[in-house]
Motif scaffolding. Sequence first.
Motif, PDB file in Angstrom:
ATOM      1  N   LEU A  81       9.959   3.424 -11.721  1.00  0.00           N
ATOM      2  CA  LEU A  81       9.534   2.613 -10.573  1.00  0.00           C
ATOM      3  C   LEU A  81       8.490   3.365  -9.750  1.00  0.00           C
ATOM      4  N   GLN A  82       8.716   4.623  -9.549  1.00  0.00           N
ATOM      5  CA  GLN A  82       7.793   5.461  -8.776  1.00  0.00           C
ATOM      6  C   GLN A  82       6.400   5.478  -9.413  1.00  0.00           C
ATOM      7  N   ALA A  83       6.352   5.618 -10.749  1.00  0.00           N
ATOM      8  CA  ALA A  83       5.077   5.681 -11.455  1.00  0.00           C
ATOM      9  C   ALA A  83       4.310   4.368 -11.327  1.00  0.00           C
ATOM     10  N   ILE A  84       5.017   3.250 -11.372  1.00  0.00           N
ATOM     11  CA  ILE A  84       4.357   1.942 -11.244  1.00  0.00           C
ATOM     12  C   ILE A  84       3.740   1.787  -9.862  1.00  0.00           C
ATOM     13  N   ILE A  85       4.454   2.184  -8.815  1.00  0.00           N
ATOM     14  CA  ILE A  85       3.933   2.056  -7.452  1.00  0.00           C
ATOM     15  C   ILE A  85       2.744   2.987  -7.239  1.00  0.00           C
ATOM     16  N   ALA A  86       2.834   4.209  -7.722  1.00  0.00           N
ATOM     17  CA  ALA A  86       1.723   5.150  -7.562  1.00  0.00           C
ATOM     18  C   ALA A  86       0.483   4.663  -8.309  1.00  0.00           C
ATOM     19  N   GLY A  87       0.684   3.963  -9.425  1.00  0.00           N
ATOM     20  CA  GLY A  87      -0.443   3.459 -10.192  1.00  0.00           C
ATOM     21  C   GLY A  87      -1.064   2.205  -9.602  1.00  0.00           C
ATOM     22  N   ALA A  88      -0.309   1.483  -8.777  1.00  0.00           N
ATOM     23  CA  ALA A  88      -0.821   0.256  -8.156  1.00  0.00           C
ATOM     24  C   ALA A  88      -0.282   0.162  -6.730  1.00  0.00           C
ATOM     25  N   PRO A  89      -0.722   1.055  -5.835  1.00  0.00           N
ATOM     26  CA  PRO A  89      -0.154   1.101  -4.480  1.00  0.00           C
ATOM     27  C   PRO A  89      -0.437  -0.146  -3.651  1.00  0.00           C
ATOM     28  N   GLU A  90      -1.387  -0.994  -4.097  1.00  0.00           N
ATOM     29  CA  GLU A  90      -1.692  -2.196  -3.324  1.00  0.00           C
ATOM     30  C   GLU A  90      -0.533  -3.196  -3.312  1.00  0.00           C
ATOM     31  N   HIS A  91       0.489  -2.980  -4.145  1.00  0.00           N
ATOM     32  CA  HIS A  91       1.676  -3.833  -4.078  1.00  0.00           C
ATOM     33  C   HIS A  91       2.492  -3.576  -2.809  1.00  0.00           C
ATOM     34  N   VAL A  92       2.329  -2.406  -2.210  1.00  0.00           N
ATOM     35  CA  VAL A  92       3.081  -2.061  -0.996  1.00  0.00           C
ATOM     36  C   VAL A  92       2.544  -2.892   0.172  1.00  0.00           C
ATOM     37  N   PRO A  93       3.415  -3.516   0.962  1.00  0.00           N
ATOM     38  CA  PRO A  93       2.956  -4.361   2.077  1.00  0.00           C
ATOM     39  C   PRO A  93       2.015  -3.614   3.015  1.00  0.00           C
ATOM     40  N   GLY A  94       0.879  -4.248   3.325  1.00  0.00           N
ATOM     41  CA  GLY A  94      -0.078  -3.675   4.263  1.00  0.00           C
ATOM     42  C   GLY A  94      -1.061  -2.711   3.640  1.00  0.00           C
ATOM     43  N   VAL A  95      -0.908  -2.404   2.359  1.00  0.00           N
ATOM     44  CA  VAL A  95      -1.798  -1.449   1.694  1.00  0.00           C
ATOM     45  C   VAL A  95      -2.860  -2.215   0.907  1.00  0.00           C
ATOM     46  N   PRO A  96      -4.142  -1.982   1.181  1.00  0.00           N
ATOM     47  CA  PRO A  96      -5.203  -2.703   0.469  1.00  0.00           C
ATOM     48  C   PRO A  96      -5.533  -2.039  -0.871  1.00  0.00           C
ATOM     49  N   GLU A  97      -6.344  -2.731  -1.653  1.00  0.00           N
ATOM     50  CA  GLU A  97      -6.815  -2.151  -2.904  1.00  0.00           C
ATOM     51  C   GLU A  97      -7.682  -0.921  -2.618  1.00  0.00           C
ATOM     52  N   SER A  98      -7.813  -0.082  -3.583  1.00  0.00           N
ATOM     53  CA  SER A  98      -8.566   1.178  -3.527  1.00  0.00           C
ATOM     54  C   SER A  98      -7.871   2.241  -2.675  1.00  0.00           C
ATOM     55  N   ALA A  99      -6.597   2.021  -2.324  1.00  0.00           N
ATOM     56  CA  ALA A  99      -5.834   3.071  -1.639  1.00  0.00           C
ATOM     57  C   ALA A  99      -5.566   4.221  -2.609  1.00  0.00           C
ATOM     58  N   LEU A 100      -5.376   5.401  -2.067  1.00  0.00           N
ATOM     59  CA  LEU A 100      -5.133   6.609  -2.862  1.00  0.00           C
ATOM     60  C   LEU A 100      -3.649   6.966  -2.785  1.00  0.00           C
ATOM     61  N   ALA A 101      -3.061   7.333  -3.929  1.00  0.00           N
ATOM     62  CA  ALA A 101      -1.621   7.598  -3.959  1.00  0.00           C
ATOM     63  C   ALA A 101      -1.320   8.899  -4.687  1.00  0.00           C
ATOM     64  N   LEU A 102      -0.268   9.559  -4.244  1.00  0.00           N
ATOM     65  CA  LEU A 102       0.201  10.797  -4.869  1.00  0.00           C
ATOM     66  C   LEU A 102       1.715  10.756  -4.983  1.00  0.00           C
ATOM     67  N   ARG A 103       2.225  11.073  -6.146  1.00  0.00           N
ATOM     68  CA  ARG A 103       3.670  11.112  -6.357  1.00  0.00           C
ATOM     69  C   ARG A 103       4.236  12.469  -5.965  1.00  0.00           C
ATOM     70  N   GLU A 104       5.482  12.429  -5.473  1.00  0.00           N
ATOM     71  CA  GLU A 104       6.251  13.652  -5.206  1.00  0.00           C
ATOM     72  C   GLU A 104       5.509  14.641  -4.314  1.00  0.00           C
ATOM     73  N   LEU A 105       4.920  14.142  -3.226  1.00  0.00           N
ATOM     74  CA  LEU A 105       4.260  15.047  -2.285  1.00  0.00           C
ATOM     75  C   LEU A 105       5.292  15.983  -1.668  1.00  0.00           C
ATOM     76  N   SER A 106       5.089  17.274  -1.825  1.00  0.00           N
ATOM     77  CA  SER A 106       6.052  18.253  -1.317  1.00  0.00           C
ATOM     78  C   SER A 106       6.004  18.329   0.202  1.00  0.00           C
ATOM     79  N   THR A 107       7.180  18.309   0.822  1.00  0.00           N
ATOM     80  CA  THR A 107       7.311  18.500   2.266  1.00  0.00           C
ATOM     81  C   THR A 107       8.457  19.477   2.495  1.00  0.00           C
ATOM     82  N   VAL A 108       8.615  19.935   3.719  1.00  0.00           N
ATOM     83  CA  VAL A 108       9.715  20.855   4.019  1.00  0.00           C
ATOM     84  C   VAL A 108      11.068  20.159   3.890  1.00  0.00           C
ATOM     85  N   ALA A 109      11.067  18.810   3.849  1.00  0.00           N
ATOM     86  CA  ALA A 109      12.312  18.052   3.695  1.00  0.00           C
ATOM     87  C   ALA A 109      12.557  17.662   2.243  1.00  0.00           C
ATOM     88  N   GLY A 110      11.631  18.044   1.340  1.00  0.00           N
ATOM     89  CA  GLY A 110      11.745  17.647  -0.054  1.00  0.00           C
ATOM     90  C   GLY A 110      10.556  16.796  -0.459  1.00  0.00           C
TER      91      GLY A 110
END
Length: 267
Positions: A34-63
């Motif tokens: 599921l994660q890979a599909i969203i990262a490959g087509a982030p425009e499916h996320v509400p409010g996100v337009p086409e040509s948005a940039l996406a990165l999977r598993e962005l490291s943060t201090v919380a994980g």
Amino acid sequence: MAGVGDRLLLLRDTSTGGSWSSPEMTAYTNEDHLQAIIAGAPEHVPGVPESALALRELSTVAGPADVCIVDPAGEITVVECKLASNSERRRMVIGQVLDYAAAIWQSGPEAFHRQWSRQGGPDLSELDDAARERLDRNLEDGRIHLCLAVDLIDADLRRLVEYLNRITRDDVRVTALQLAYARHGSVEILVPSTYGGEIAHAKSQAAHQKDSWTKESFLDAIASPPERAIAERLFALLDGLDERLGSHEDLWFGTFGQGGVFLHPYG
């Protein structure tokens, strides 16, 4: 999977005149799928337009945040993915997405850009100067949109999305994305549906209608640096007047998002 399977999705090959049959697969293999599909087509996320940039598993201090999205206007969205088969979905998804957003905000723009680049994220230099500046302001202010991505939106998740939209700031979206999935041979089928986008838009509109601009919010809303410099110069000239003439106030602030800001340099 509940979303597609329960609706009895049927397929047939019209070129052979074959009979209707069920897809070979009606479920994600795991949450990584599921994660890979969203990262490959982030425009499916509400409010996100086409040509948005996406990165999977962005490291943060919380994980690692499942998917982090930066759109062409410099808006940032954090997506947490959970499947209905995950028994911890309702209990953990809200806390996780909030924790990741808080960690991104606390670390600040410099750390965000460094980590994004280190993990091979799409080149953020594709954004124009105004968008990059807005992205940094959003990171500094904690203006980070939240999305809960699942294979099935149920009543409990709707309730959580409604509540979070009620208690969060007016310029932050909290939404849910349902991506029902099926596959038949080499053909993949995706059935997107969303919840919360209308609620987030309504709260934003209501806030704009009742609030007036301030000098700070007006300047912050000007995306173009040269135009913002002009506005700052006008405010500075007004502040430097030695005396007032007439009965008007020096500044009159119209409705936030719609009305303008009026300067009366000589009253």
